[in-house]
Design a protein around this motif. Structure first.
Motif, PDB file in Angstrom:
ATOM      1  N   LEU A  42       0.833  -1.195   0.000  1.00 22.91           N
ATOM      2  CA  LEU A  42       0.000   0.000   0.000  1.00 22.91           C
ATOM      3  C   LEU A  42       0.873   1.252   0.000  1.00 22.91           C
ATOM      4  CD1 LEU A  42      -2.916   1.134   0.339  1.00 22.91           C
ATOM      5  CD2 LEU A  42      -2.520   1.039   2.795  1.00 22.91           C
TER       6      LEU A  42
ATOM      7  N   LYS B 157       0.328   6.163   6.258  1.00 22.53           N
ATOM      8  CA  LYS B 157       0.174   4.707   6.191  1.00 22.53           C
ATOM      9  C   LYS B 157       0.209   4.185   7.625  1.00 22.53           C
ATOM     10  CE  LYS B 157       2.439   0.697   4.109  1.00 22.53           C
ATOM     11  NZ  LYS B 157       3.557   0.314   3.213  1.00 22.53           N
TER      12      LYS B 157
ATOM     13  N   GLU C 221      -3.488   0.626   6.147  1.00 18.77           N
ATOM     14  CA  GLU C 221      -4.508   1.472   5.538  1.00 18.77           C
ATOM     15  C   GLU C 221      -3.973   2.892   5.457  1.00 18.77           C
ATOM     16  OE1 GLU C 221      -8.038   1.706   7.922  1.00 18.77           O
ATOM     17  OE2 GLU C 221      -6.966   2.377   9.695  1.00 18.77           O
TER      18      GLU C 221
END
Length: 144
Positions: A82, A93, A110
Motif C-alpha cells: 500500500l 500509512k 490502511e
C-alpha cells in the motif's frame, strides 16, 4: 583530471563526477536521474524510464508515485504494498494489527488522513485481535 591507467583502470562517471576504478570492479550504473531497478533473481540492475521499471515475470509491477516499481512476488504474496503518499487526502500509512491462527502477529495497512501529531492510532483487526488499553498505552492481543 588525469587519464586512467589503461592497463589497470577504466573510467567511470555519474551526473556530478568522473573517476578511475580498477578494471575488475564494474562502474556503478548511471541512470541520469532515473531510478535504478533491481532484479534479485538475476542480480541485474537496469535504469528506469519515465514510466518506471520494467519488471520480470517473478516480480509484481506496482505503481508508486506515478511510476512502475518492481517487488518480488515471494516477498508480497498478497499483492503490491500500500502506498499512501500518492493520495494527498490520506497521506499516512498506518498499521492494523491482527494475528494468524498460530498466534503470530499479522499486519495489514490502511491510508488515513494525517493527524495533528502525525501519529497513527492503535487499530486492531476485529476478526483476530482485540484492543486493550487506551490512547498511547493501547495495544492489540489475539481475540481468542
Amino acid at each position: 583530471s588525469c587519464p586512467c591507467h589503461a592497463t589497470w583502470e577504466h573510467s567511470c562517471f555519474d551526473e556530478q563526477d568522473s573517476w578511475c576504478q580498477p578494471k575488475g570492479i564494474s562502474c556503478p550504473l548511471n541512470c541520469s536521474g532515473f531510478d535504478i531497478c533491481y532484479d534479485r533473481a538475476s542480480r541485474n540492475e537496469s535504469c528506469a524510464t519515465a514510466l518506471g521499471c520494467s519488471c520480470t515475470s517473478e516480480q509484481l509491477t506496482c505503481v508508486e508515485y506515478a511510476r512502475n516499481q518492481c517487488y518480488e512476488k515471494s516477498d508480497y504474496p498478497d499483492g503490491c504494498p500500500l502506498v499512501c503518499d500518492d493520495n494527498p487526502a490520506r497521506p499516512m500509512k498506518c498499521e492494523i494489527k491482527g494475528f494468524d491462527l498460530s498466534g503470530r502477529e499479522k499486519l495489514t495497512f490502511e491510508c488515513v488522513a494525517a493527524s495533528a501529531d502525525f501519529a497513527c492510532a492503535v487499530k486492531c483487526d476485529g476478526a483476530s485481535a482485540k484492543k486493550c488499553g487506551t490512547g498511547a498505552e493501547a495495544y492489540c492481543i489475539p481475540a481468542t
